[in-house]
Motif scaffolding. Structure first.
Motif, PDB file in Angstrom:
ATOM      1  N   ASP A   1       0.808  -1.224   0.000  1.00 39.65           N
ATOM      2  CA  ASP A   1       0.000   0.000   0.000  1.00 39.65           C
ATOM      3  C   ASP A   1       0.838   1.270   0.000  1.00 39.65           C
ATOM      4  OD1 ASP A   1      -2.525  -1.204  -0.040  1.00 39.65           O
ATOM      5  OD2 ASP A   1      -2.535  -1.481   2.118  1.00 39.65           O
ATOM      6  N   TRP A   2       1.971   1.236   0.671  1.00 38.27           N
ATOM      7  CA  TRP A   2       2.810   2.430   0.803  1.00 38.27           C
ATOM      8  C   TRP A   2       4.153   2.277   0.074  1.00 38.27           C
ATOM      9  CZ3 TRP A   2       7.181   0.550   2.946  1.00 38.27           C
ATOM     10  CH2 TRP A   2       7.065  -0.584   3.769  1.00 38.27           C
ATOM     11  N   HIS A   3       4.363   1.148  -0.622  1.00 37.01           N
ATOM     12  CA  HIS A   3       5.685   0.849  -1.152  1.00 37.01           C
ATOM     13  C   HIS A   3       5.841   1.235  -2.622  1.00 37.01           C
ATOM     14  CE1 HIS A   3       9.536  -0.918  -1.642  1.00 37.01           C
ATOM     15  NE2 HIS A   3       9.147  -2.005  -2.292  1.00 37.01           N
ATOM     16  N   TYR A   4       6.692   2.221  -2.872  1.00 43.27           N
ATOM     17  CA  TYR A   4       7.174   2.531  -4.208  1.00 43.27           C
ATOM     18  C   TYR A   4       8.518   1.819  -4.367  1.00 43.27           C
ATOM     19  CZ  TYR A   4       3.899   6.218  -5.687  1.00 43.27           C
ATOM     20  OH  TYR A   4       2.798   6.918  -6.113  1.00 43.27           O
ATOM     21  N   GLU A   5       8.592   0.817  -5.230  1.00 46.75           N
ATOM     22  CA  GLU A   5       9.773  -0.023  -5.323  1.00 46.75           C
ATOM     23  C   GLU A   5      10.994   0.775  -5.790  1.00 46.75           C
ATOM     24  OE1 GLU A   5       7.603  -4.298  -6.132  1.00 46.75           O
ATOM     25  OE2 GLU A   5       8.593  -3.303  -7.822  1.00 46.75           O
TER      26      GLU A   5
ATOM     27  N   LEU B   1      12.091   1.348   5.591  1.00 43.73           N
ATOM     28  CA  LEU B   1      10.701   0.926   5.494  1.00 43.73           C
ATOM     29  C   LEU B   1       9.827   1.674   6.488  1.00 43.73           C
ATOM     30  CD1 LEU B   1      11.093  -2.943   5.038  1.00 43.73           C
ATOM     31  CD2 LEU B   1      10.939  -1.162   3.293  1.00 43.73           C
ATOM     32  N   VAL B   2      10.333   1.903   7.686  1.00 47.69           N
ATOM     33  CA  VAL B   2       9.563   2.631   8.701  1.00 47.69           C
ATOM     34  C   VAL B   2       9.257   4.041   8.227  1.00 47.69           C
ATOM     35  CG1 VAL B   2       9.629   3.606  11.037  1.00 47.69           C
ATOM     36  CG2 VAL B   2      10.404   1.261  10.648  1.00 47.69           C
TER      37      VAL B   2
ATOM     38  N   VAL C   1      -9.455  -5.260  16.970  1.00 45.04           N
ATOM     39  CA  VAL C   1      -8.164  -4.578  17.013  1.00 45.04           C
ATOM     40  C   VAL C   1      -7.466  -4.765  15.664  1.00 45.04           C
ATOM     41  CG1 VAL C   1      -5.927  -4.436  18.170  1.00 45.04           C
ATOM     42  CG2 VAL C   1      -7.989  -5.032  19.484  1.00 45.04           C
ATOM     43  N   THR C   2      -7.037  -3.670  15.055  1.00 43.54           N
ATOM     44  CA  THR C   2      -6.314  -3.719  13.789  1.00 43.54           C
ATOM     45  C   THR C   2      -4.928  -3.120  13.979  1.00 43.54           C
ATOM     46  OG1 THR C   2      -8.358  -3.545  12.505  1.00 43.54           O
ATOM     47  CG2 THR C   2      -6.325  -2.994  11.378  1.00 43.54           C
ATOM     48  N   LEU C   3      -3.894  -3.891  13.649  1.00 44.37           N
ATOM     49  CA  LEU C   3      -2.515  -3.424  13.771  1.00 44.37           C
ATOM     50  C   LEU C   3      -1.816  -3.516  12.417  1.00 44.37           C
ATOM     51  CD1 LEU C   3      -1.282  -5.142  17.089  1.00 44.37           C
ATOM     52  CD2 LEU C   3      -2.209  -2.848  16.800  1.00 44.37           C
ATOM     53  N   ASP C   4      -0.999  -2.530  12.112  1.00 41.38           N
ATOM     54  CA  ASP C   4      -0.206  -2.516  10.888  1.00 41.38           C
ATOM     55  C   ASP C   4       1.120  -3.226  11.158  1.00 41.38           C
ATOM     56  OD1 ASP C   4       1.581  -1.882   8.835  1.00 41.38           O
ATOM     57  OD2 ASP C   4       0.768   0.125   8.537  1.00 41.38           O
ATOM     58  N   ASN C   5       1.291  -4.422  10.591  1.00 39.21           N
ATOM     59  CA  ASN C   5       2.573  -5.136  10.697  1.00 39.21           C
ATOM     60  C   ASN C   5       3.211  -5.296   9.320  1.00 39.21           C
ATOM     61  OD1 ASN C   5       0.928  -7.128   9.591  1.00 39.21           O
ATOM     62  ND2 ASN C   5       1.720  -8.778  10.896  1.00 39.21           N
ATOM     63  N   SER C   6       2.977  -4.305   8.458  1.00 39.65           N
ATOM     64  CA  SER C   6       3.368  -4.407   7.048  1.00 39.65           C
ATOM     65  C   SER C   6       4.876  -4.366   6.821  1.00 39.65           C
ATOM     66  CB  SER C   6       2.694  -3.297   6.234  1.00 39.65           C
ATOM     67  OG  SER C   6       3.068  -2.012   6.704  1.00 39.65           O
ATOM     68  N   ILE C   7       5.662  -4.082   7.852  1.00 35.50           N
ATOM     69  CA  ILE C   7       7.119  -4.179   7.732  1.00 35.50           C
ATOM     70  C   ILE C   7       7.619  -5.474   8.387  1.00 35.50           C
ATOM     71  CG2 ILE C   7       7.470  -1.671   7.589  1.00 35.50           C
ATOM     72  CD1 ILE C   7       8.350  -1.757  10.538  1.00 35.50           C
ATOM     73  N   TYR C   8       6.689  -6.380   8.684  1.00 37.13           N
ATOM     74  CA  TYR C   8       6.972  -7.660   9.340  1.00 37.13           C
ATOM     75  C   TYR C   8       7.325  -7.501  10.816  1.00 37.13           C
ATOM     76  CZ  TYR C   8       6.858 -10.890   5.355  1.00 37.13           C
ATOM     77  OH  TYR C   8       6.463 -11.679   4.299  1.00 37.13           O
ATOM     78  N   GLU C   9       7.366  -6.291  11.315  1.00 34.86           N
ATOM     79  CA  GLU C   9       7.735  -6.048  12.710  1.00 34.86           C
ATOM     80  C   GLU C   9       6.610  -5.345  13.463  1.00 34.86           C
ATOM     81  OE1 GLU C   9      10.371  -7.384  13.944  1.00 34.86           O
ATOM     82  OE2 GLU C   9      12.239  -6.722  13.015  1.00 34.86           O
TER      83      GLU C   9
ATOM     84  N   ARG D   1      13.724  -3.205  -2.221  1.00 36.71           N
ATOM     85  CA  ARG D   1      13.557  -2.668  -0.863  1.00 36.71           C
ATOM     86  C   ARG D   1      14.752  -3.090  -0.024  1.00 36.71           C
ATOM     87  NH1 ARG D   1      12.834  -7.219   1.757  1.00 36.71           N
ATOM     88  NH2 ARG D   1      11.522  -8.888   0.891  1.00 36.71           N
ATOM     89  N   PRO D   2      14.939  -2.476   1.158  1.00 36.40           N
ATOM     90  CA  PRO D   2      16.035  -2.910   2.036  1.00 36.40           C
ATOM     91  C   PRO D   2      15.878  -4.379   2.428  1.00 36.40           C
ATOM     92  CG  PRO D   2      15.161  -0.797   2.760  1.00 36.40           C
ATOM     93  CD  PRO D   2      14.226  -1.298   1.691  1.00 36.40           C
ATOM     94  N   ARG D   3      16.991  -5.055   2.522  1.00 38.32           N
ATOM     95  CA  ARG D   3      16.982  -6.466   2.927  1.00 38.32           C
ATOM     96  C   ARG D   3      16.614  -6.578   4.398  1.00 38.32           C
ATOM     97  NH1 ARG D   3      21.907 -10.523   1.165  1.00 38.32           N
ATOM     98  NH2 ARG D   3      20.895 -12.513   1.717  1.00 38.32           N
ATOM     99  N   TRP D   4      15.936  -7.661   4.754  1.00 41.70           N
ATOM    100  CA  TRP D   4      15.588  -7.866   6.156  1.00 41.70           C
ATOM    101  C   TRP D   4      16.857  -7.863   7.010  1.00 41.70           C
ATOM    102  CZ3 TRP D   4      12.153 -12.719   4.904  1.00 41.70           C
ATOM    103  CH2 TRP D   4      10.940 -12.289   4.332  1.00 41.70           C
TER     104      TRP D   4
END
Length: 326
Positions: free
Chosen positions: A152-156, A162-163, A196-204, A260-263
């Protein structure tokens, strides 16, 4: 068992909720659940009245206009990803716009209490697509909760962490969908159930999100958790779950493709791992619902079901009912 067989299978189980583990003062009584194709029912004597929820994830809208021209170097790959799809049930041609329009009509006709939108509504933060969705939701007039997914927020290829990129585009583009709420965490109470809705879209998971979740658990009320990326379940792949013990630098296979940045080499933060442990030990949690994988699935961890819906880009959705049980 192939995917089609799985979706047509009826699954039933029990959500082992109560005060015996001391997590929630007073606790709530045990609940039962069933999964029949893409329909979920959760029963509990603690519910005061039926509550209907429509879960829609991974629509991947890609429409754009002149405002997006300066960003085509970042949106080009995903703009071609879901132009034409096959319907998840019929196999007939469809597309993300048609699929989402059908969902807003279904939500309206079914008089749902909540339309849950836990991410990847868009393939990239297109102003045209966001305007279109905002209009469709306004016309439908149904209550909804939204959290961003990783697309949704990612322009490659755009520079930045990412934050920071998530924060930038949540504020500059996605803001109308938050309806004045916090972009990373919201709660909506309906007939005594707290969604409850949480954004975990950066995997964290961030520390403030963990604190927020703990506050919801402390209420002692029945909880439902929506996240975009499923939480780790034993036997699932690294890409499946937030909180996977092997998530990190060595396991990241798609960072070059997605530009994107590597994990991180260190893997998950302790906050994320703590969140995962506390979610599946929360005595008043009825279930976790997510998307991201584009494949319907069910795992049960410590008696708590983790449901994943198929992609709405193919017309898919999950019909959820919370029903009183005498």
């Amino acid at each position: 068992m192939n995917r089609r067989d799985f979706i047509q299978t009826t699954v039933t189980g029990t959500v082992a909720l109560g005060a015996e583990n001391g997590t929630v003062p007073g606790g709530i009584q045990r609940s039962r659940f069933s999964l029949d194709q893409n329909r979920v029912k959760i029963y509990s004597p603690d519910f005061t009245k039926p509550v209907k929820v429509l879960l829609v994830s991974d629509t991947h809208l890609w429409m754009d206009d002149q405002r997006g021209v300066p960003f085509t170097q970042y949106s080009g790959r995903m703009a071609k990803a879901y132009n034409q799809t096959k319907h998840f049930q019929t196999g007939q041609p469809t597309n993300p716009n048609e699929s989402f329009e059908k969902m807003t009509r279904l939500a309206q006709d079914s008089k749902v209490d909540l339309l849950a939108l836990p991410g990847d509504l868009f393939s990239f933060p297109s102003e045209a697509a966001i305007d279109w969705v905002t209009q469709k939701l306004s016309e439908a007039g149904v209550p909804y909760q939204y959290a961003a997914g990783n697309h949704d927020w990612h322009y490659e290829g755009m520079e930045g962490s990412l934050v920071n990129l998530r924060s930038q585009w949540a504020d500059q583009r996605l803001k109308p969908l938050y309806q004045g709420g916090h972009p990373l965490m919201t709660v909506k109470e309906i007939s005594g159930i707290r969604f409850v809705t949480l954004d975990n879209s950066i995997y964290e998971i961030l520390p403030e999100q963990l604190t927020f979740f703990r506050e919801q658990v402390k209420t002692g009320k029945p909880l439902v958790l929506f996240v975009h990326i499923p939480l780790y379940a034993p036997g699932r792949s690294v890409g499946f779950g937030c909180g996977h013990p092997q998530w990190g630098w060595e396991a990241d296979r798609n960072f070059e493709l997605e530009r994107r940045p590597r994990w991180p080499k260190a893997g998950h933060t302790e906050t994320t791992m703590t969140f995962h442990r506390e979610v599946f030990s929360a005595a008043n949690l009825l279930g976790v619902f997510s998307g991201h994988t584009h494949k319907q699935s069910l795992d049960v961890i410590n008696g708590i079901p983790l449901f994943v819906t198929d992609a709405n880009a193919t017309g898919a959705f999950m019909d959820i009912e919370f029903l009183p049980e005498s």
